[in-house]
Structures are given as C-alpha cells and as structure tokens.
Scaffold this active site. Structure first.
Site, mmCIF file in Angstrom:
data_model
loop_
_atom_site.group_PDB
_atom_site.id
_atom_site.type_symbol
_atom_site.label_atom_id
_atom_site.label_comp_id
_atom_site.label_asym_id
_atom_site.label_seq_id
_atom_site.Cartn_x
_atom_site.Cartn_y
_atom_site.Cartn_z
ATOM 1 N N ASP A 534 -2.075 11.624 -18.877
ATOM 2 C CA ASP A 534 -2.091 11.563 -20.338
ATOM 3 C C ASP A 534 -0.727 12.210 -20.699
ATOM 4 O O ASP A 534 0.064 12.811 -20.243
ATOM 5 C CB ASP A 534 -3.308 12.262 -20.935
ATOM 6 C CG ASP A 534 -3.290 13.833 -20.706
ATOM 7 O OD1 ASP A 534 -2.490 14.497 -20.923
ATOM 8 O OD2 ASP A 534 -4.187 14.317 -19.793
ATOM 9 N N GLU A 614 9.963 -2.604 11.007
ATOM 10 C CA GLU A 614 9.577 -2.041 9.830
ATOM 11 C C GLU A 614 10.262 -0.772 9.392
ATOM 12 O O GLU A 614 10.620 -0.748 7.995
ATOM 13 C CB GLU A 614 7.995 -1.296 10.004
ATOM 14 C CG GLU A 614 7.006 -2.501 10.129
ATOM 15 C CD GLU A 614 5.406 -2.013 10.409
ATOM 16 O OE1 GLU A 614 4.593 -2.644 10.243
ATOM 17 O OE2 GLU A 614 5.463 -0.962 11.274
#
Ligand code: GLA
Length: 731
Positions: A534, A614
C-alpha cells in the site's frame, strides 16, 4: 493553485488538468461543488437543486433555516455530518460527552498556504511546489472541531486529504469512525473498481457498475491485506485505458481500512475511505486531537492509463524517499525458494556465487538464519544468528559474500514472536492477547504488541545490533500473519479500541527510526508476499515483495493489478524455479525473466541447478535488465492488453520520459489451435519520430506503430514471450 472567492465563498483547487471546488454556503455547510477536468472558478453550486424530498430532514438552528428543500441528505458535502439528517455513508461518528452520537460540522474559517501540511507520525506525500488548504469546521453544540487538510500537487494532478479532529469542548468525546476522505459526486452512472484476492492471488481487478446502496472493500486484519487493497477507482462506465473520466483514491495506510462507495436514492455517489471503524474507538479528552491517515486522489479526464501515470510519478518522486527515489534497485538473489529453512553457510555461498557470476548484485539470506529457526514453529523474536547453521555468525558469512562482489541483505520479521522463543518466554505479555483467552496462532506465531514503546525499543536494539555488526545494505521486513486477539497490556479497558491504530503507528515509528539511523539501507516490505502492499508502506519501504506466488503466468495478473496504482519500481518480482511451487506450472526461463523485469527483478532459485544454456539466458537477462532498468523503473508503463479479461496473450510497454525509447513485452497464455493473429497497437511513442526495433535495419513510423500497430509472429507453444526494444532515430 488554490483560489478563494470571497463573494461566492467558493474555494477552487486547480491542478494542471483538473479542478476541485467547495463552497461554504450561507448556513455554514461546506458543500462539494465539483471535481473533474479543469474549469474556471465559477461558483458551481448553481448545479445544486433544493427540492423537498420525503424523509430527508431539514436542519434548523442555523441562519435562515429551516427551509423545506434544504437537506443534508441530498446535498454533496466535503465532510458529511453524523446523525443529524444525512443518512448516507458516514465520514465520522463521534460519541459526545452526553452519550449522543451526533456531529454537525459547520464552516468556521480556512487558510491557504504555500507548501504541504505535515502529518505527525504518518506517511505522507512531500516535496516542492505544493499548496495547502486547511478548512476549519466546528460542531457548534459540542465544540468538536475538524480541520480538513488538502494538499495540491499541481504538476502531478494529485490532491491529498487528511483530517484532524480536536475536542474543543469541556467533556470527553469518543471517535468511533474517522474517514480520511469523503467525496460526493452528483452522478451515479459510475463503475467501482477494486483490487481483491488473497494470499498468492493478490490484487485482481474487479469492476462493476455501482448499484443502489453501499459497496465496500476493507480489511480488519490489522494489515491492508491480500484480500482487498486500499486503492479504488470510480470511473465512467465506458472509461477505458485511453478515454473516459476516472478517479483513483489511495489511502496511505497499512492497517485496517474501509472504502465505501454509495449510490444514493437520488443517483448521487459518495466515496469514503479511511481507517476501518470496526475495532476502532479513540477517546479524546478536552484539548486532544486525532489525525487521520492521508488519502491521495487523482482525477484523469482521459482514461485509466493517465491516472496510473499520475500515481506512479507522484509516488516515485514524492512518496518514496531518498536515496531510493528514482534509483535502480540491485538485481538480487534470494535463497528462500531454493532452501527454505535448510541451509548452511557453504550452501548460501554456493547460491550467491552462481548468481554473482551471472551478474546478480545482492545476496539476500531469507528466513531461518536466527534463533532456533529450523521450521516456522520457533525462533521469531530471537534476532541472534544461529551459529549451528552459520558458524562464526554474520562476521564470517558476510565477507565471503562481499568477496564475490555482492552486497548482503537479510530477512527479518520484527513484528512477530514464536511461542518457542526466548523472547516469548521472557515477555509473554508482549504478545497481543486478552487475559485469560488463548490466542489464535497464524503460521504458528503470535504478534508482538507494537503499540508499546518498550517492545519496539527491544526489537530495534536487536535489529541495530545486527545492522551494526557487519555490512548489510538491505533488509526484507516480513509480516506473516493477520492480527487477532488484539488487546494491549499497556492500555486500560476503555482505551483498547486504540490498539490496532497504535500498532500501525508503532510499525511506522520503527521503520522511521531505521530510516533515520540507516539512511542508505534498502528496506523491502513484505507480508507473506503482498499482504501489505500500500501507499503507506511505500513511504518507508521503496519496494515490496509483490506476492509469494512467483508463477510467471499468475504474476501477469498480480503485477498488472498492483501497477494500476503502484509504480513498477516498487514491485518485488523474481524468477523462480519450475515447476512452480505454488501452481506446479512450468514456464520457460525466458518468460519468467520477461515477467520479473516488470518490477525490481531478481532470482529466487538455485542457479547452480540450471543447465549451461539456461545460465547463459540468465546472464543475458540480467544484462538486459541492467541496460533497461532506467526505462522500466522510471518510464511510463502502459497496459496493452487486459489480462483480467483475456490471457491469450498479455502485453505491456515501458516508455522513457522523452519517448525516445520503449520496451514492449508480450507473454502468451495456454495455447490453442488456430490462434488469432496478433497485431498490437503500441502506446506513448512520439508520432513524429521513427523507431528502430532491436537495432534492426528497418525504421517504423511512431504514429503508425501506435495507430496501425506492430504484428507479432505467431508463437507456438504455451507461456512463450517476446520482448522488443525500440529506439528513436535522431530527428
Ligand atoms: C513469507 C515471505 C516469503 C519468505 C517466507 C519466509 O512467506 O513472503 O518470501 O520470506 O515468508 O518464511
């Protein structure tokens, strides 16, 4: 700009593109007359109609009242009254000394000042170029006074609001409800949009037309919560990304909150937002004041995307503080998903080394390094290094990490205590809990009473000892349960209703102390992922772990929902291993990288377990992120598709402030035969410029990219991704 017209008694607040107006009428009611696209200073109370309506009372006792047709139940107001004839969603509820729950606020005076008002011990926007309006209202019958505070950030089209209630009477009163914001609209043909979900599925957009009555979201969990976010939108029913009138409202508060939108009987709308009134009771002795958290408002006349941009910019530059304002966040490697509680120093150094070789900059040691923490059942509160796992403590480990060229960071959960901990054994009353009642456990733990200074002091001393012991540049401040059994041993029975809010003030206090004493420390907020994401937390923690769900496809929605209001630079996002721990889904590492790049970017896996191929991809990803971080974290963010409606493919775009550079990302969902052709219209480019895509030969016209679009190759296979980098040619 704030303009007062003495004749009409209107106060008009202008930002670059919007206008907000109020008027103190002759009876002392502070009417709300307008909020929308920029207009002049004309008195817009001319739009109000005074019609006698059945069951809408008429006040008396004020100049030239009562008048049939004048009712607080039908008039739009800046901050509504309580119990005296307005039956809509309440702004405040005050129990007076005589036991009545009545409040009639009337205009007394106002003041316009340069700069921004200050709020004590609460998060707030700041910076240059603000103006403040403060309007004093008073209940003439009890002496309760309300100071309505308005901050005007003209440049960002941002308005902030707060309220301070003071008891100027002679007897005690009790505040039962204090909303930070009351916003009345003289229309009801609006959609209400909220961001809801739960743990590992935060901030899913829900949007629906207002229906008669109150629609609300809120939290009584002691945190702003995974379930509902303290950010809501009201917008015209046909408003989209690039058109239509939208209003966004964010509460700068991380505890219990309530947002109510009410469509009234006369097709008006009222939005109120503030601390949740459940469990809230705040006595005020004569002379005492209470200040409500700040709320921020953006009105966008032209759609949701500009609303998002306004919030992003204001939060990046006027809510998040130095030194992380506008600063690229380090690419981090976190050991949690790779090891959980089972690790030793060598294992951590191995994980760090692999990541360092590929370009990561910060190693974060997650949960499990302290006390007797071998599972989530013990150890919280004992913030000393577990030397069984880490012989020689941080003094031995940190230099090994630094020797890899990396910074060191640490997980901590300051607000919590395990029953099985030395801290709890020494101070059982430091945990929230009412006498004689067993407390509920959440993740096997209890909550420390952060409303108490001695508890905070103890935790702060423990944190300081760790931070002072070695070179720590980051902490992840976690908080892994909702509050229950909220009762504080430090408050008398009649003041227990203060505990939730005092707890939150305590959290802010400790975060502020950290900031004061360790100004360079990067604090990442976390509450089981995004349970406290928030605007309040962003004032102290410039980034927040967005969700414990690291599945790249689920994250498309979670991150999209989060970034409606909160800047991309604040969204904690990592690449993790597959199959994903939350969903069991496997997605290519390229796709996981593209998704995590719409955030702070990092890894949460053992890169040593990756194939050579990867690892090369990871190396390139990290380099790409470093190259593009300025664009991603400081640029404008555009949603090109709506993942809440359709996950066939999800695309978004970052555009540099000068519009000369852009990054377009596209991820496909689960595949099906005969996929639609993908032409994507880009956004935010300069129509007069030509752009090169990924350094290729061909130049594309900016206007054509936006209006005709760009066609993506048909991608076969699910969960694939493409990223395009656009650079403008010099004019
Ligand atoms: C929470 C966090 C995770 C991790 C664990 C550790 O769930 O959100 O990222 O730190 O705690 O216990």
């Amino acid at each position: 700009m704030i303009i007062y017209n003495e004749q009409s008694r209107t106060i008009t607040l202008h930002t670059r593109r919007t206008t907000y107006q109020m008027k103190a009428d002759k009876h002392g009611t502070l009417l709300h007359t307008y909020y929308g696209p920029r207009v002049g200073e004309e008195d817009l109370s001319r739009l109000l109609q005074y019609v006698d309506r059945g069951f809408s009372p008429n006040p008396s006792g004020f100049a030239a009242l009562p008048v049939r047709g004048y009712s607080l139940d039908t008039l739009p107001q800046e901050y509504s009254t309580c119990g005296v004839g307005d039956f809509r969603a309440l702004s405040a509820e005050v129990e007076q000394a005589d036991g009545s729950v009545l409040l009639d606020l009337r205009y007394v005076s106002h003041e316009i000042q340069p700069g921004k008002y200050a709020l004590e011990n609460l998060p707030a926007f700041f910076g240059q170029g603000w103006e403040t309006l403060s309007v004093t209202l008073r209940d003439p019958f009890s002496g309760v006074e309300a100071e309505l505070l308005y901050g005007v950030d003209e440049e960002d089209d941002l308005l902030t609001r707060s309220i301070r209630l003071t008891n100027r009477g002679s007897g005690p009163v009790t505040l039962c409800r204090v909303m930070s914001l009351c916003l009345d609209f003289t229309r009801a043909d609006l959609d209400f949009a909220t961001f809801d979900g739960g743990h590992v599925k935060e901030r899913t957009l829900h949007r629906a037309p207002l229906r008669p009555g109150i629609q609300s979201v809120g939290s009584v969990r002691g945190t702003s919560s995974h379930q509902h976010n303290p950010f809501v939108i009201l917008c015209e029913e046909d408003a989209g990304e690039d058109h239509g009138l939208c209003y966004g409202a964010a509460l700068l508060y991380s505890g219990n909150f309530l947002a109510e939108a009410e469509r009234s009987q006369f097709e008006h709308t009222r939005l109120v937002m503030g601390i949740h009134p459940s469990h809230f009771r705040w006595p005020l002795a004569p002379g005492e004041s209470f200040t409500a958290p700040e709320a921020a408002l953006v009105c966008s006349p032209d759609g949701l995307t500009p609303m998002t941009h306004r919030f992003h910019r204001a939060m990046r530059e006027r809510l998040i503080r130095d030194p992380y304002q506008g600063k690229r966040r380090p690419v981090l490697i976190n050991n949690w998903e790779a090891t959980e509680f089972t690790f030793d120093a060598d294992r951590l150094v191995d994980i760090a080394r692999e990541a360092a070789e590929l370009g990561a900059e910060l190693f974060v040691m997650d949960d499990g390094w302290f006390g007797t923490r071998d599972s989530d059942l013990s150890g919280l509160g004992d913030w000393t290094v577990n030397e069984k796992k880490l012989p020689g403590g941080l003094g031995a480990l940190v230099p090994r990490i630094k020797a890899l060229g990396m910074d060191f960071g640490l997980w901590i959960e300051p607000e919590m205590v395990s029953e099985d901990s030395d801290l709890y054994r020494a101070h059982p009353d430091w945990a929230l809990g009412a006498p004689g009642r067993p407390q509920s456990l959440g993740r096997g733990q209890l909550v420390l009473d952060f409303s108490r200074k001695e508890v905070r002091d103890h935790i702060y001393a423990a944190m300081s000892r760790i931070l002072d012991s070695t070179d720590i540049s980051y902490i992840k401040w976690d908080m892994n349960r909702s509050l229950s059994d909220v009762w504080s041993a430090a408050l008398p029975a009649e003041r227990q209703g203060e505990t939730y809010h005092r707890y939150m003030l305590g959290v802010y206090d400790l975060l502020e102390r950290l900031r004061r004493d360790y100004p360079r420390l990067l604090v990442e907020g976390c509450s089981g992922g995004g349970g406290r994401f928030d605007a309040g937390m962003l004032h102290y923690t410039p980034q927040i772990w967005c969700s414990d769900n690291t599945d790249a496809i689920d994250r498309l929605r979670i991150q999209c929902g989060t970034t409606f209001c909160y800047p991309v630079s604040t969204v904690g996002a990592h690449v993790s291993a597959v199959p994903n721990g939350q969903t069991g889904r496997s997605t290519p590492i390229e796709t996981r990288g593209v998704v995590a790049m719409c955030g702070t970017f990092g890894y949460e896996m053992d890169l040593g377990a990756c194939t050579r191929e990867e690892k090369e991809i990871v190396r390139r990803q990290i380099q790409t992120f470093k190259d593009r971080a300025g664009l991603i974290q400081a640029g404008d963010y555009y949603r090109l598709t709506d993942p809440f409606r359709d996950l066939t493919y999800t695309a978004w775009q970052h555009v540099s402030p000068d519009r000369r550079e852009a990054l377009v990302s596209l991820v496909t969902g689960s595949t099906r035969a005969a996929l639609p052709f993908t032409i994507l219209k880009l956004k935010g480019l300069d129509p007069t410029l030509r752009y090169r895509v990924d350094g290729g030969e061909r130049l594309y016209d900016g206007a054509a990219l936006m209006h005709a679009g760009i066609s993506f190759p048909l991608i076969s296979g699910e969960y694939q991704s493409i990223q395009l980098h656009l650079t403008a040619e010099p004019k």
